[in-house]
Design an enzyme around this catalytic site. Structure first.
Site, mmCIF file in Angstrom:
data_model
loop_
_atom_site.group_PDB
_atom_site.id
_atom_site.type_symbol
_atom_site.label_atom_id
_atom_site.label_comp_id
_atom_site.label_asym_id
_atom_site.label_seq_id
_atom_site.Cartn_x
_atom_site.Cartn_y
_atom_site.Cartn_z
ATOM 1 N N GLY A 16 -3.145 -8.892 -5.764
ATOM 2 C CA GLY A 16 -1.937 -8.726 -4.951
ATOM 3 C C GLY A 16 -1.742 -9.868 -3.970
ATOM 4 O O GLY A 16 -1.203 -9.666 -2.878
ATOM 5 N N SER A 113 -3.523 3.511 3.300
ATOM 6 C CA SER A 113 -2.383 3.386 4.204
ATOM 7 C C SER A 113 -2.346 4.589 5.130
ATOM 8 O O SER A 113 -2.703 5.701 4.734
ATOM 9 C CB SER A 113 -1.104 3.351 3.373
ATOM 10 O OG SER A 113 -0.004 3.673 4.183
ATOM 11 N N SER A 114 -1.873 4.372 6.361
ATOM 12 C CA SER A 114 -1.849 5.486 7.312
ATOM 13 C C SER A 114 -0.847 6.561 6.898
ATOM 14 O O SER A 114 -0.935 7.688 7.363
ATOM 15 C CB SER A 114 -1.511 4.973 8.707
ATOM 16 O OG SER A 114 -0.224 4.402 8.725
ATOM 17 N N CYS A 115 0.120 6.232 6.018
ATOM 18 C CA CYS A 115 1.129 7.244 5.684
ATOM 19 C C CYS A 115 0.600 8.263 4.687
ATOM 20 O O CYS A 115 1.340 9.131 4.250
ATOM 21 C CB CYS A 115 2.413 6.602 5.185
ATOM 22 S SG CYS A 115 2.214 5.798 3.632
ATOM 23 N N TYR A 142 3.617 8.002 -3.349
ATOM 24 C CA TYR A 142 2.782 6.879 -2.929
ATOM 25 C C TYR A 142 1.476 7.407 -2.337
ATOM 26 O O TYR A 142 0.382 6.913 -2.644
ATOM 27 C CB TYR A 142 3.562 6.065 -1.901
ATOM 28 C CG TYR A 142 2.798 4.913 -1.309
ATOM 29 C CD1 TYR A 142 2.635 3.731 -2.026
ATOM 30 C CD2 TYR A 142 2.256 4.996 -0.034
ATOM 31 C CE1 TYR A 142 1.939 2.662 -1.483
ATOM 32 C CE2 TYR A 142 1.560 3.933 0.523
ATOM 33 C CZ TYR A 142 1.410 2.771 -0.200
ATOM 34 O OH TYR A 142 0.720 1.715 0.343
ATOM 35 N N LYS A 146 -2.378 6.765 -3.535
ATOM 36 C CA LYS A 146 -3.355 6.083 -2.676
ATOM 37 C C LYS A 146 -4.580 6.972 -2.415
ATOM 38 O O LYS A 146 -5.702 6.485 -2.339
ATOM 39 C CB LYS A 146 -2.709 5.682 -1.343
ATOM 40 C CG LYS A 146 -1.831 4.449 -1.456
ATOM 41 C CD LYS A 146 -2.695 3.199 -1.557
ATOM 42 C CE LYS A 146 -1.871 1.941 -1.679
ATOM 43 N NZ LYS A 146 -2.685 0.740 -1.919
ATOM 44 N N PRO A 169 -5.069 0.935 6.729
ATOM 45 C CA PRO A 169 -4.288 0.163 7.699
ATOM 46 C C PRO A 169 -3.102 0.962 8.200
ATOM 47 O O PRO A 169 -2.515 1.753 7.463
ATOM 48 C CB PRO A 169 -3.784 -1.042 6.904
ATOM 49 C CG PRO A 169 -4.363 -0.936 5.539
ATOM 50 C CD PRO A 169 -4.847 0.470 5.360
ATOM 51 N N HIS A 185 10.434 -2.115 4.841
ATOM 52 C CA HIS A 185 9.975 -1.344 5.997
ATOM 53 C C HIS A 185 10.789 -1.750 7.232
ATOM 54 O O HIS A 185 11.545 -2.709 7.208
ATOM 55 C CB HIS A 185 8.482 -1.577 6.232
ATOM 56 C CG HIS A 185 7.636 -0.843 5.246
ATOM 57 N ND1 HIS A 185 6.940 -1.492 4.251
ATOM 58 C CD2 HIS A 185 7.394 0.475 5.071
ATOM 59 C CE1 HIS A 185 6.309 -0.588 3.528
ATOM 60 N NE2 HIS A 185 6.567 0.612 3.990
HETATM 61 P P1 GDP Z 1 7.431 4.827 7.540
HETATM 62 O O1 GDP Z 1 6.513 4.535 8.678
HETATM 63 O O2 GDP Z 1 6.722 5.154 6.282
HETATM 64 O O3 GDP Z 1 8.463 5.870 7.930
HETATM 65 O O4 GDP Z 1 8.154 3.467 7.196
HETATM 66 P P2 GDP Z 1 9.488 2.682 7.557
HETATM 67 O O5 GDP Z 1 9.058 1.363 8.065
HETATM 68 O O6 GDP Z 1 10.355 2.684 6.358
HETATM 69 O O7 GDP Z 1 10.268 3.486 8.701
HETATM 70 C C1 GDP Z 1 9.808 3.588 10.012
HETATM 71 C C2 GDP Z 1 10.836 4.208 10.910
HETATM 72 O O8 GDP Z 1 11.875 3.257 11.166
HETATM 73 C C3 GDP Z 1 11.541 5.465 10.369
HETATM 74 O O9 GDP Z 1 11.707 6.378 11.443
HETATM 75 C C4 GDP Z 1 12.896 4.925 9.938
HETATM 76 O O10 GDP Z 1 13.905 5.912 9.965
HETATM 77 C C5 GDP Z 1 13.147 3.866 11.006
HETATM 78 N N1 GDP Z 1 14.124 2.835 10.618
HETATM 79 C C6 GDP Z 1 15.187 2.460 11.359
HETATM 80 N N2 GDP Z 1 15.919 1.533 10.718
HETATM 81 C C7 GDP Z 1 15.305 1.299 9.555
HETATM 82 C C8 GDP Z 1 15.595 0.440 8.463
HETATM 83 O O11 GDP Z 1 16.568 -0.299 8.434
HETATM 84 N N3 GDP Z 1 14.722 0.442 7.419
HETATM 85 C C9 GDP Z 1 13.621 1.243 7.424
HETATM 86 N N4 GDP Z 1 12.778 1.202 6.371
HETATM 87 N N5 GDP Z 1 13.324 2.087 8.437
HETATM 88 C C10 GDP Z 1 14.144 2.115 9.487
#
Ligand code: GDP
Length: 326
Positions: A16, A113-115, A142, A146, A169, A185
């Site tokens: 990767g 991953s923490s999720c 996912y 994992k 992480p 993200h």
């Molecule tokens: P998560 O930690 O698995 O939820 O990963 P994300 O990075 O996709 O989202 C993190 C948080 O950011 C969530 O509460 C989303 O709703 C918020 N968020 C706000 N704007 C955005 C955006 O444009 N893209 C993504 N991916 N998340 C967003």
């Protein structure tokens, strides 16, 4: 020197290496003087192809493996492509971990991953909380994949005495990230959106959700530093968290990104979009006790990421046309 200590002469495979995490691990290993690095991009090695992976290990005989290859994406990508997230991640993990064991790799490191912790596990999230309750529905596929990867490491360690460790992480960001406006993200998605807004002289940018969720963000070069550190200093089958131990609301994060990009307009929250899990903070006491801590502040990390973003603008435009899986 014991058998699982990496030396500069060892052959090290980073699976990767084009992705956010893998590219940072390669950067870190090079800085530390490891020169025998093995990498293959996906046009030369399809990690979902069992036979091809086996032949690759037979040919290259790595001593150490960092398994950072995965199909990853933000909240919308996870909701839209659950079958792809499950199948590809399971295939990659099974192929690489099994081939590494059979071809006598001395130590393998898997990136979780923490999720993948249960949605309502007590925060900060401790390693013992894995599998203690239901998952966050938006990224279940996912997470299940994992978790299977972690169990593969633990099962091979138990049954075959294979030296395999698994890191957890927290949310990562940094150079090399996927900046797709919909599927990325939060950090790269917002960086791209603010950047476009400045260019188009727009006076408003929409941020998903309510702005209240809390996230912990780790600069990917710090994660890479931890990955090399743990390869040398950690040999337990128990997973180990890697994070900063600090959290920020999405609202505050959006303001900081707007500041770095130079967007001075309004930030509007679209509560019709998913918030995901309300809070995600790792308990980092185990890695802290081993003597590791991150060295990059959020402000520094965001600035470095934006510099990379600006330097790679043309490549990124090409990438965005085909949703990249890594
Ligand atoms: P998560 O930690 O698995 O939820 O990963 P994300 O990075 O996709 O989202 C993190 C948080 O950011 C969530 O509460 C989303 O709703 C918020 N968020 C706000 N704007 C955005 C955006 O444009 N893209 C993504 N991916 N998340 C967003």
């Amino acid at each position: 020197m014991n058998d699982s200590t990496m030396s500069q002469r060892d052959r090290i495979y980073v699976a990767g290496h084009r992705g956010l995490v893998g590219s940072a691990i390669v950067r870190r290993l090079r800085v530390l003087g490891y020169e025998n690095l093995i990498v293959r991009d996906r046009t030369r090695l399809d990690l979902t192809d069992t036979r091809a992976v086996d032949a690759f290990f037979e040919e290259t005989r790595p001593d150490f493996v960092f398994l950072a290859a995965a199909k990853v994406g933000g909240i919308l990508a996870n909701e839209t492509f659950p079958a792809d997230f499950l199948r590809k991640n399971l295939q990659i993990e099974l192929n690489v971990i099994d081939a590494a064991y059979r071809h006598r790799v001395r130590k393998l490191q898997f990136l979780g991953s923490s999720c993948i912790y249960p949605k309502h596990a007590p925060q900060p999230l401790r390693e013992e909380s894995l599998l203690s309750g239901p998952l966050e529905p938006t990224n279940q596929s996912y997470a299940v994949a994992k978790i299977a990867g972690i169990h593969l490491c633990q099962a091979y360690a138990q049954q075959h005495d294979f030296d395999a460790i698994a890191l957890m992480p927290t949310n990562l960001y940094g150079p090399g990230d996927n900046f797709h406006p919909e599927y990325a993200h939060v950090v790269p998605a917002l960086m791209g959106r603010f950047h476009e807004a400045v260019r188009a002289k727009a006076d408003e940018v929409v941020v998903w959700g309510t702005g209240t969720p809390l996230r912990e963000l780790l600069f990917v070069d710090d994660l890479a530093d931890a990955a090399v550190f743990l390869m040398q200093h950690y040999a337990e089958t128990e997973i180990i968290n890697v994070g900063t131990g600090q959290e920020i609301t999405i609202r505050h994060l959006a303001e900081q990104i707007a500041d770095v990009v130079g967007f001075r307009g309004a930030i509007r929250f679209d509560a019709a979009k998913a918030d995901g899990t309300p809070r995600k903070l790792l308990d980092v006491s185990r890695i802290t006790a081993l003597g590791w801590r991150p060295s990059t502040s959020l402000a520094e990390g965001l600035r470095a990421t934006y510099r990379w973003f600006l330097e790679h603008e043309s490549e990124r435009r090409g990438l965005q046309t085909a949703y990249s899986t890594n």
